[in-house]
Design an enzyme around this catalytic site. Structure first.
Site, PDB file in Angstrom:
ATOM      1  N   ARG A 112     -19.208  -5.412  -1.151  1.00 47.76           N
ATOM      2  CA  ARG A 112     -19.020  -4.574   0.041  1.00 47.76           C
ATOM      3  C   ARG A 112     -20.342  -4.243   0.720  1.00 47.76           C
ATOM      4  O   ARG A 112     -20.407  -4.169   1.943  1.00 47.76           O
ATOM      5  CB  ARG A 112     -18.227  -3.324  -0.322  1.00 47.76           C
ATOM      6  CG  ARG A 112     -16.733  -3.637  -0.486  1.00 47.76           C
ATOM      7  CD  ARG A 112     -16.005  -2.508  -1.148  1.00 47.76           C
ATOM      8  NE  ARG A 112     -14.556  -2.693  -1.161  1.00 47.76           N
ATOM      9  CZ  ARG A 112     -13.761  -2.136  -2.060  1.00 47.76           C
ATOM     10  NH1 ARG A 112     -14.269  -1.368  -3.014  1.00 47.76           N
ATOM     11  NH2 ARG A 112     -12.460  -2.323  -2.007  1.00 47.76           N
TER      12      ARG A 112
ATOM     13  N   TYR B 237       0.817  -1.213   0.000  1.00 47.99           N
ATOM     14  CA  TYR B 237       0.000   0.000   0.000  1.00 47.99           C
ATOM     15  C   TYR B 237       0.859   1.275   0.000  1.00 47.99           C
ATOM     16  O   TYR B 237       0.384   2.331   0.428  1.00 47.99           O
ATOM     17  CB  TYR B 237      -0.933  -0.005   1.209  1.00 47.99           C
ATOM     18  CG  TYR B 237      -2.171  -0.866   1.028  1.00 47.99           C
ATOM     19  CD1 TYR B 237      -3.116  -0.573   0.041  1.00 47.99           C
ATOM     20  CD2 TYR B 237      -2.427  -1.951   1.861  1.00 47.99           C
ATOM     21  CE1 TYR B 237      -4.256  -1.336  -0.117  1.00 47.99           C
ATOM     22  CE2 TYR B 237      -3.579  -2.726   1.709  1.00 47.99           C
ATOM     23  CZ  TYR B 237      -4.488  -2.403   0.713  1.00 47.99           C
ATOM     24  OH  TYR B 237      -5.629  -3.158   0.559  1.00 47.99           O
TER      25      TYR B 237
ATOM     26  N   GLU C  20       0.700  -5.182  -8.773  1.00 48.88           N
ATOM     27  CA  GLU C  20       0.174  -5.888  -7.601  1.00 48.88           C
ATOM     28  C   GLU C  20       0.238  -7.403  -7.780  1.00 48.88           C
ATOM     29  O   GLU C  20       0.512  -8.128  -6.824  1.00 48.88           O
ATOM     30  CB  GLU C  20      -1.266  -5.441  -7.332  1.00 48.88           C
ATOM     31  CG  GLU C  20      -1.346  -3.999  -6.856  1.00 48.88           C
ATOM     32  CD  GLU C  20      -2.770  -3.526  -6.593  1.00 48.88           C
ATOM     33  OE1 GLU C  20      -2.928  -2.376  -6.132  1.00 48.88           O
ATOM     34  OE2 GLU C  20      -3.729  -4.294  -6.825  1.00 48.88           O
TER      35      GLU C  20
HETATM   36  P1  CMP Z   1      -8.334  -0.722  -0.843  1.00 51.48           P
HETATM   37  O1  CMP Z   1      -8.981  -0.881  -2.165  1.00 51.48           O
HETATM   38  O2  CMP Z   1      -7.734  -1.946  -0.253  1.00 51.48           O
HETATM   39  O3  CMP Z   1      -7.197   0.399  -0.963  1.00 51.48           O
HETATM   40  C1  CMP Z   1      -6.804   1.182   0.143  1.00 51.48           C
HETATM   41  C2  CMP Z   1      -7.682   0.991   1.340  1.00 51.48           C
HETATM   42  O4  CMP Z   1      -7.609   2.015   2.305  1.00 51.48           O
HETATM   43  C3  CMP Z   1      -9.132   1.009   0.906  1.00 51.48           C
HETATM   44  O5  CMP Z   1      -9.428  -0.166   0.192  1.00 51.48           O
HETATM   45  C4  CMP Z   1      -9.832   1.171   2.265  1.00 51.48           C
HETATM   46  O6  CMP Z   1     -10.049  -0.074   2.904  1.00 51.48           O
HETATM   47  C5  CMP Z   1      -8.797   1.941   3.087  1.00 51.48           C
HETATM   48  N1  CMP Z   1      -9.239   3.304   3.430  1.00 51.48           N
HETATM   49  C6  CMP Z   1      -9.429   3.782   4.666  1.00 51.48           C
HETATM   50  N2  CMP Z   1      -9.825   5.067   4.630  1.00 51.48           N
HETATM   51  C7  CMP Z   1      -9.894   5.414   3.331  1.00 51.48           C
HETATM   52  C8  CMP Z   1     -10.250   6.623   2.631  1.00 51.48           C
HETATM   53  N3  CMP Z   1     -10.621   7.723   3.284  1.00 51.48           N
HETATM   54  N4  CMP Z   1     -10.207   6.620   1.283  1.00 51.48           N
HETATM   55  C9  CMP Z   1      -9.818   5.512   0.596  1.00 51.48           C
HETATM   56  N5  CMP Z   1      -9.460   4.350   1.204  1.00 51.48           N
HETATM   57  C10 CMP Z   1      -9.515   4.291   2.551  1.00 51.48           C
END
Ligand code: CMP
Length: 141
Positions: free
Chosen positions: A103, A50, A127
């Site tokens: 989701r 990440y 990824e």
């Molecule tokens: P994911 O697609 O795994 O990519 C980054 C992750 O950060 C996202 O899903 C969310 O689970 C998490 N996240 C937490 N807060 C935020 C936010 N404000 N905006 C985007 N992602 C968030």
């Protein structure tokens, strides 16, 4: 075009024992699992995966959550796999996810949002390479 995308079934969904339900959604949407393994990410693996979010205020919580339990990492293949996967996942925030999406049906919060999916061809390739070598990927004939 036929594409590949990286999918992660996150610790919340693994803990709920809904791996099969989620994979079934992928398959019903025309996506094939061509690689898969369970992993319990270390702090440094989650930080690297990440890294694009490193400066974001939620980075610490994101890494903490993603290392809190086992995940299933998979490569999905199919026509327009990246967009199709994003459609069936629904919005990042489950509260905004359309009814019938993964989701909306399985996730509770923006951190514990059940699944991750790559957002573009370049990130998908990166990824996939992060988790799988070429020999671990088994495309359908
Ligand atoms: P994911 O697609 O795994 O990519 C980054 C992750 O950060 C996202 O899903 C969310 O689970 C998490 N996240 C937490 N807060 C935020 C936010 N404000 N905006 C985007 N992602 C968030």
């Amino acid at each position: 075009a036929v594409e590949r995308t990286l999918s992660i079934i996150k610790p919340d969904a693994v803990a709920k024992n809904v791996i099969g339900d989620i994979i079934s959604r992928f398959e019903k949407a025309g996506l094939c699992v061509i690689a898969a393994r369970m992993a319990h990410l270390s702090q440094s693996e989650a930080e690297q995966f990440y890294a694009v979010h490193r400066e974001r205020p939620f980075f610490g919580e994101l890494v903490g959550f993603m290392t809190s339990g086992p995940v299933l990492v998979q490569v999905l293949e199919g026509e327009d796999a990246i967009a199709r996967n994003r459609e069936i996942m629904g919005a990042t925030n489950p509260k905004e996810a359309a009814p019938g999406t993964i989701r909306a049906d399985f996730a509770e919060t923006i951190d514990a949002n059940a699944v991750h999916g790559s957002d573009a061809p370049e990130t998908a390739a990166q990824e996939i390479g992060f988790f799988f070598s070429d020999e671990q990927i088994c495309p359908r004939g």
